[in-house]
Design an enzyme around this catalytic site. Structure first.
Site, PDB file in Angstrom:
ATOM      1  N   PHE A 197      36.042  33.489  35.736  1.00 60.16           N
ATOM      2  CA  PHE A 197      34.716  33.018  36.145  1.00 60.16           C
ATOM      3  C   PHE A 197      34.027  33.947  37.130  1.00 60.16           C
ATOM      4  O   PHE A 197      32.813  33.933  37.272  1.00 60.16           O
ATOM      5  CB  PHE A 197      34.815  31.607  36.747  1.00 60.16           C
ATOM      6  CG  PHE A 197      35.274  31.585  38.192  1.00 60.16           C
ATOM      7  CD1 PHE A 197      34.385  31.849  39.228  1.00 60.16           C
ATOM      8  CD2 PHE A 197      36.600  31.330  38.517  1.00 60.16           C
ATOM      9  CE1 PHE A 197      34.803  31.850  40.560  1.00 60.16           C
ATOM     10  CE2 PHE A 197      37.030  31.338  39.833  1.00 60.16           C
ATOM     11  CZ  PHE A 197      36.126  31.600  40.861  1.00 60.16           C
ATOM     12  N   LYS A 210      36.256  35.426  24.818  1.00 63.24           N
ATOM     13  CA  LYS A 210      36.350  34.032  25.276  1.00 63.24           C
ATOM     14  C   LYS A 210      36.039  34.062  26.769  1.00 63.24           C
ATOM     15  O   LYS A 210      36.897  34.373  27.591  1.00 63.24           O
ATOM     16  CB  LYS A 210      37.768  33.500  25.023  1.00 63.24           C
ATOM     17  CG  LYS A 210      37.886  32.003  24.852  1.00 63.24           C
ATOM     18  CD  LYS A 210      37.435  31.199  26.044  1.00 63.24           C
ATOM     19  CE  LYS A 210      38.401  31.160  27.185  1.00 63.24           C
ATOM     20  NZ  LYS A 210      37.860  30.451  28.381  1.00 63.24           N
ATOM     21  N   GLU A 222      34.876  29.099  30.893  1.00 61.74           N
ATOM     22  CA  GLU A 222      34.053  27.920  30.573  1.00 61.74           C
ATOM     23  C   GLU A 222      33.220  27.476  31.770  1.00 61.74           C
ATOM     24  O   GLU A 222      32.356  26.621  31.651  1.00 61.74           O
ATOM     25  CB  GLU A 222      34.932  26.776  30.046  1.00 61.74           C
ATOM     26  CG  GLU A 222      35.994  26.255  31.002  1.00 61.74           C
ATOM     27  CD  GLU A 222      37.307  27.049  30.954  1.00 61.74           C
ATOM     28  OE1 GLU A 222      37.262  28.302  30.926  1.00 61.74           O
ATOM     29  OE2 GLU A 222      38.381  26.411  30.987  1.00 61.74           O
ATOM     30  N   SER A 266      43.967  34.567  36.688  1.00 63.11           N
ATOM     31  CA  SER A 266      44.993  34.329  37.704  1.00 63.11           C
ATOM     32  C   SER A 266      46.370  34.781  37.204  1.00 63.11           C
ATOM     33  O   SER A 266      46.609  34.878  35.996  1.00 63.11           O
ATOM     34  CB  SER A 266      45.023  32.839  38.046  1.00 63.11           C
ATOM     35  OG  SER A 266      45.283  32.098  36.871  1.00 63.11           O
ATOM     36  N   CYS A 318      38.441  39.695  42.966  1.00 66.99           N
ATOM     37  CA  CYS A 318      39.851  40.111  42.933  1.00 66.99           C
ATOM     38  C   CYS A 318      40.085  41.302  43.848  1.00 66.99           C
ATOM     39  O   CYS A 318      41.215  41.624  44.165  1.00 66.99           O
ATOM     40  CB  CYS A 318      40.257  40.463  41.517  1.00 66.99           C
ATOM     41  SG  CYS A 318      39.289  41.814  40.882  1.00 66.99           S
ATOM     42  N   GLU A 323      47.271  33.434  46.863  1.00 65.40           N
ATOM     43  CA  GLU A 323      45.888  33.878  46.678  1.00 65.40           C
ATOM     44  C   GLU A 323      44.973  32.677  46.923  1.00 65.40           C
ATOM     45  O   GLU A 323      45.116  31.641  46.275  1.00 65.40           O
ATOM     46  CB  GLU A 323      45.681  34.392  45.249  1.00 65.40           C
ATOM     47  CG  GLU A 323      44.255  34.877  45.029  1.00 65.40           C
ATOM     48  CD  GLU A 323      43.980  35.382  43.618  1.00 65.40           C
ATOM     49  OE1 GLU A 323      44.497  34.795  42.651  1.00 65.40           O
ATOM     50  OE2 GLU A 323      43.224  36.360  43.484  1.00 65.40           O
TER      51      GLU A 323
HETATM   52  P1  NAD Z   1      41.950  31.587  35.338  1.00 65.58           P
HETATM   53  O1  NAD Z   1      43.274  32.233  35.168  1.00 65.58           O
HETATM   54  O2  NAD Z   1      41.905  30.154  35.693  1.00 65.58           O
HETATM   55  O3  NAD Z   1      41.084  31.730  33.985  1.00 65.58           O
HETATM   56  C1  NAD Z   1      40.912  32.969  33.344  1.00 65.58           C
HETATM   57  C2  NAD Z   1      40.679  32.720  31.858  1.00 65.58           C
HETATM   58  O4  NAD Z   1      41.850  32.107  31.306  1.00 65.58           O
HETATM   59  C3  NAD Z   1      39.510  31.779  31.566  1.00 65.58           C
HETATM   60  O5  NAD Z   1      38.801  32.273  30.453  1.00 65.58           O
HETATM   61  C4  NAD Z   1      40.195  30.459  31.265  1.00 65.58           C
HETATM   62  O6  NAD Z   1      39.463  29.660  30.358  1.00 65.58           O
HETATM   63  C5  NAD Z   1      41.508  30.895  30.657  1.00 65.58           C
HETATM   64  N1  NAD Z   1      42.591  29.935  30.912  1.00 65.58           N
HETATM   65  C6  NAD Z   1      42.718  29.123  31.984  1.00 65.58           C
HETATM   66  N2  NAD Z   1      43.839  28.391  31.887  1.00 65.58           N
HETATM   67  C7  NAD Z   1      44.446  28.745  30.728  1.00 65.58           C
HETATM   68  C8  NAD Z   1      45.651  28.344  30.076  1.00 65.58           C
HETATM   69  N3  NAD Z   1      46.461  27.432  30.605  1.00 65.58           N
HETATM   70  N4  NAD Z   1      45.967  28.938  28.913  1.00 65.58           N
HETATM   71  C9  NAD Z   1      45.159  29.876  28.366  1.00 65.58           C
HETATM   72  N5  NAD Z   1      44.012  30.287  28.938  1.00 65.58           N
HETATM   73  C10 NAD Z   1      43.649  29.741  30.115  1.00 65.58           C
HETATM   74  O7  NAD Z   1      41.144  32.481  36.397  1.00 65.58           O
HETATM   75  P2  NAD Z   1      39.734  32.188  37.049  1.00 65.58           P
HETATM   76  O8  NAD Z   1      39.890  31.076  38.034  1.00 65.58           O
HETATM   77  O9  NAD Z   1      38.683  32.081  36.019  1.00 65.58           O
HETATM   78  O10 NAD Z   1      39.469  33.563  37.811  1.00 65.58           O
HETATM   79  C11 NAD Z   1      39.968  33.851  39.087  1.00 65.58           C
HETATM   80  C12 NAD Z   1      41.265  34.614  39.013  1.00 65.58           C
HETATM   81  O11 NAD Z   1      41.068  35.823  38.299  1.00 65.58           O
HETATM   82  C13 NAD Z   1      41.783  35.034  40.371  1.00 65.58           C
HETATM   83  O12 NAD Z   1      43.173  34.852  40.393  1.00 65.58           O
HETATM   84  C14 NAD Z   1      41.416  36.503  40.460  1.00 65.58           C
HETATM   85  O13 NAD Z   1      42.215  37.275  41.324  1.00 65.58           O
HETATM   86  C15 NAD Z   1      41.603  36.910  39.059  1.00 65.58           C
HETATM   87  N6  NAD Z   1      40.864  38.130  38.764  1.00 65.58           N
HETATM   88  C16 NAD Z   1      41.572  39.276  38.645  1.00 65.58           C
HETATM   89  C17 NAD Z   1      40.916  40.457  38.392  1.00 65.58           C
HETATM   90  C18 NAD Z   1      41.675  41.731  38.254  1.00 65.58           C
HETATM   91  O14 NAD Z   1      41.065  42.710  37.903  1.00 65.58           O
HETATM   92  N7  NAD Z   1      42.971  41.784  38.502  1.00 65.58           N
HETATM   93  C19 NAD Z   1      39.527  40.463  38.248  1.00 65.58           C
HETATM   94  C20 NAD Z   1      38.831  39.265  38.363  1.00 65.58           C
HETATM   95  C21 NAD Z   1      39.520  38.096  38.619  1.00 65.58           C
END
Ligand code: NAD
Length: 501
Positions: A154, A178, A181, A231, A286, A386
């Site tokens: 997000f 994808k 959401e 994450s 991040c 985090e």
């Molecule tokens: P998230 O892991 O909750 O979601 C990321 C994606 O995974 C979304 O599209 C979500 O719909 C999907 N998703 C969520 N739960 C899932 C599941 N159980 N099974 C399959 N898909 C699933 O992350 P977020 O809250 O959207 O974003 C924040 C996180 O992203 C933080 O931890 C941040 O550090 C990380 N991030 C990392 C980088 C990097 O470059 N390393 C960059 C941006 C964000």
């Protein structure tokens, strides 16, 4: 308006907005207002299959489209995105909450990758060796993979998709994105812009959804590769599942980035950097700095300077010229705020408490002000987890060595920064620290597009980083061709293993 009267954000399949038919919806909030502004349709298995089938059908013709024509699409997309980035920034702000100038910043960093991708012919060239054996040539080809999936978080609804999209598309793949959401509109906007730029229908698909859509991408045999950002627990799941299913995968995970401040640093510059990198985008980056590692005796003076700067920040609606906006959802805000209680229970010193601050925005927005916590114990969850919000911790150490050891003992290795005027110390730091992206007097060291983005340890699962040379390696597959054009002098029977002659 009841929630069911709200507009529904669609998929983008086959070159057009395609409403979801699953009957499953998720609310999309305007975080500065605190109410849902739309719903997004969440794909069911049939919609996942339709999206992937559409991409698979578009792939062969796109793969065989000349490099010159693919390049024209990338140039046209670059021009359109540059001309209309203000519109996209407003969309990002309305669903994510970050201030408009920051939304423009993320689009500009995404645009850099589009610009890199306009030069893609140079990055997908193979090699050629003439006469490796008498009359025999060897050369390599770099070909696209096919249908590739991108799953994005997000916090950068425009930039993170743009880390992958331009590279994958330019290299000749068909992409199914994808998006999160929580802020899904930017993806549809980008897809429409690609269509306008001349990209054939089906080459770029947006599949809205949740775990069902992600699992569909992970399981479908047509999907050759997955690029994930999110994450760490989900990144690990994506990495393991994709690998088990024989797919190429890069899964970028979470972070906990430290800023090491040596006693010789300019503390005014450090305080500026700490505030910018700790509280920009409400800490939902991040590459945010979440821990200041202060090599004593700098901590007291630095904390005073940070406190002074935080007092001048305007927190509020990102459309109102504020410095920092709200968090993404009420639940996330509450979770981030709960770490302040953890800090108090663990005996830390809450210097600035962001709860209950005055904001320039609606009362129900998902607000949490900048929070500064001193003397955080490294065993506290405030330090080990985090937080992903505007919570900046201070850990005091006695020496440079103690600071580096602390950073290297962490679970993540995304970004880090050192602040010092000592070139020797900085050089030693870049050599010793076990982190993928390092800033020297630069707090958010996101590499430019022609380098590659990615961390170490639990911040990246897989071998390839995002964009740059790594990006083109990830989205192409190499063939080596050994060729000889028929000549009667090359005939004869020889059952031995081929050798160069
Ligand atoms: P998230 O892991 O909750 O979601 C990321 C994606 O995974 C979304 O599209 C979500 O719909 C999907 N998703 C969520 N739960 C899932 C599941 N159980 N099974 C399959 N898909 C699933 O992350 P977020 O809250 O959207 O974003 C924040 C996180 O992203 C933080 O931890 C941040 O550090 C990380 N991030 C990392 C980088 C990097 O470059 N390393 C960059 C941006 C964000």
């Amino acid at each position: 308006m009841s929630d069911t009267d709200l507009p529904v954000i669609p998929h983008y399949i086959g070159g057009r907005r395609t409403p979801s038919t699953s009957g499953r919806l998720a609310p999309v909030y305007d975080p500065a207002i605190g109410t849902a502004s739309a719903n997004v349709g969440l794909a069911d298995e049939a919609e996942v299959a339709a999206a992937i089938d559409s991409a698979a059908a578009a792939f062969p013709a796109w793969r065989d489209t000349s490099i010159a024509k693919r390049q024209q699409v990338m140039f046209a997309f670059r021009e359109l995105l540059n001309a209309r980035k203000g519109d996209l920034a407003e969309i990002v702000t309305s669903e994510h909450g970050k201030v408009v100038s920051d939304a423009l910043g993320e689009i500009t960093r995404g645009l850099e990758v589009v610009e890199l991708a306009t030069g893609f012919p140079h990055l997908i060239k193979g090699e050629h060796s003439e006469n490796v054996s008498t009359g025999v040539d060897v050369y390599s080809l770099k070909q696209p993979l096919g249908v590739v999936g991108i799953v994005s978080p997000f916090n950068f609804p425009a930039m993170v998709p743009l880390w992958f999209l331009p590279v994958a598309i330019a290299a000749g793949n068909a992409v199914v994105l994808k998006p999160s959401e929580k802020d899904p509109s930017a993806a549809v906007w980008l897809a429409e812009l690609f269509t306008e730029a001349g990209l054939p229908d089906g080459v770029f698909t947006v599949l809205q959804g949740d775990k069902v859509a992600v699992d569909g991408l992970l399981e479908h045999p047509e999907v050759q590769a997955i690029s994930f950002v999110g994450s760490t627990p989900i990144a690990r799941y994506i990495y393991e599942t994709a690998a088990k299913n024989g797919k190429r995968v890069q899964a970028l995970g979470g972070a906990k980035n430290h800023m090491l401040v040596l006693p010789d640093a300019d503390l005014d510059l450090v305080a500026d950097a700490a505030v910018n990198a700790g509280f920009g985008s409400a800490g939902e980056r991040c590459m945010a700095i979440s821990v200041i590692v202060a090599v004593e005796p700098v901590a007291d003076e630095l904390i005073a300077k940070v406190t002074e700067r935080v007092a001048g920040l305007r927190i509020g609606d990102g459309r109102r010229n504020c410095d920092m906006g709200p968090l993404i959802t009420r639940e996330h805000r509450d979770k981030v705020a709960s770490y302040i209680d953890v800090a108090i229970a663990d005996g830390a010193d809450v210097v600035i408490d962001g709860r209950g601050i005055e904001v320039d925005g609606a009362a129900d927005g998902f607000w949490l002000g900048p929070t500064l916590i001193d003397r955080v114990s490294t065993s506290s969850r405030v330090y080990t987890e985090e937080i992903f919000g505007p919570v900046l911790s201070v850990v005091r150490v006695a020496t440079y060595e103690e600071g580096v050891e602390l950073i290297n003992s962490g679970a993540f290795g995304n970004g880090t920064a050192i602040f010092t005027n000592d070139g020797g110390a900085a050089r030693r730091f870049q050599n010793e620290v076990q982190v993928g992206m390092i800033g020297i007097n630069v707090p958010i060291p996101v590499p430019v597009a022609y380098y590659s983005f990615g961390g170490w340890k639990q911040s990246l699962f897989g071998d390839a980083k995002a964009y740059g040379v790594h990006g083109f390696e990830f989205f192409t597959r190499e063939k080596a061709v050994t060729s000889r054009w028929l000549d009667p002098s090359h005939g004869g029977i020889n059952l031995g293993f081929p050798q160069t002659k």
